[in-house]
Design an enzyme around this catalytic site. Structure first.
Site, PDB file in Angstrom:
ATOM      1  CG  HIS A 142     -14.143 -20.150 -23.468  1.00 22.52           C
ATOM      2  ND1 HIS A 142     -13.862 -21.455 -23.605  1.00 22.52           N
ATOM      3  CD2 HIS A 142     -14.142 -19.630 -24.510  1.00 22.52           C
ATOM      4  CE1 HIS A 142     -14.001 -21.944 -24.727  1.00 22.52           C
ATOM      5  NE2 HIS A 142     -14.274 -20.751 -25.415  1.00 22.52           N
ATOM      6  CD  GLU A 143     -16.197 -16.210 -24.876  1.00 22.72           C
ATOM      7  OE1 GLU A 143     -15.601 -15.899 -26.007  1.00 22.72           O
ATOM      8  OE2 GLU A 143     -17.187 -17.067 -25.060  1.00 22.72           O
ATOM      9  CG  HIS A 146     -11.833 -16.995 -27.305  1.00 22.94           C
ATOM     10  ND1 HIS A 146     -11.122 -18.030 -27.969  1.00 22.94           N
ATOM     11  CD2 HIS A 146     -13.099 -17.519 -27.043  1.00 22.94           C
ATOM     12  CE1 HIS A 146     -11.713 -19.020 -27.818  1.00 22.94           C
ATOM     13  NE2 HIS A 146     -12.920 -18.906 -27.695  1.00 22.94           N
TER      14      HIS A 146
END
Length: 242
Positions: A142-143, A146
């Site tokens: 997820h990160e 980003h």
């Protein structure tokens, strides 16, 4: 929930009811041990939500060293062996500064956070929130989405359309919304459009943690404004990975 072999039997038995989750997370390790008792452990099992969260916060302080060591070991393993983490790491290095294990830090966090990304400092993994390597893999992926978005699109931290888009993409591509995670771990039983519902819900939750978002409706509006273009954008993958 607890590592029973380490529960205190000799320290003064301070009541967990004296604390809030926020205050519990700020205790020193020695202070936390006075609340880490058999009576508080079993009380938390039968407690209202707030009392349970308070005990989890105390447990996180006591187990910080162990949790961070485990997080670091899992992180290193994933960068060497996880297909999605290796792929994202390779793709990030093609368009911006490389992202390797040295840019990912395991730390103890508040009880409502599992990770974060900052373009200046890299990725934070909240070591006290992971019970399985799979959950850590989802959070790291997820990160890393980003991180890829920041290098590719120059995401504006103060633009809520930008923030909504990267949250939609991270929830879509990381694997955190696959069916078994929703069904078995979060109690979400809807099958029809369940994946899209999960992505929307988790993107809205992430947005609501930002100070610019004043309420739930504002988060929903930001997600709705960019949904059609961002949900279907699977870059750097050819399609939704899993």
């Amino acid at each position: 929930m607890a590592d029973d072999s380490r529960l205190s039997t000799s320290s003064p038995n301070k009541s967990i009811e004296e604390l809030t989750p926020d205050k519990a997370s700020k205790l020193s390790p020695e202070e936390a041990k006075t609340y880490y008792t058999w009576s508080n452990f079993f009380g938390a099992l039968m407690s209202p939500d707030a009392l349970g969260r308070t005990y989890v916060a105390v447990q996180s302080v006591v187990n910080e060293e162990r949790d961070c060591k485990k997080c670091d070991e899992w992180k290193e393993w994933l960068f060497s062996n996880s297909p999605i983490i290796r792929f994202l790491s390779s793709e990030i290095s093609k368009i911006g500064p490389p992202l390797d294990p040295s840019h990912v830090r395991c730390r103890r966090c508040g009880v409502t956070q599992s990770g974060g990304f900052d373009s200046n400092y890299g990725i934070l993994l909240c070591a006290n929130t992971f019970r399985t390597r799979g959950k850590l893999e989802d959070t790291l992926a997820h990160e890393m989405v980003h991180a890829w978005d920041h290098s590719r699109f120059k995401v504006d931290q103060n633009n809520m359309r930008h923030q909504a888009c990267t949250e939609i993409r991270a929830a879509t591509l990381s694997g955190e919304c696959r069916f078994y995670r929703e069904f078995w771990q979060r109690g979400q039983y809807k099958v029809s459009e369940g994946f899209q519902d999960c992505v929307r819900r988790r993107a809205e939750l992430s947005l609501r943690a930002r100070p610019q978002i004043k309420d739930e409706q504002m988060a929903k509006n930001a997600v709705n404004e960019v949904w059609d273009s961002c949900f279907t954008d699977t870059r750097p993958f050819d399609e939704i990975y899993r």
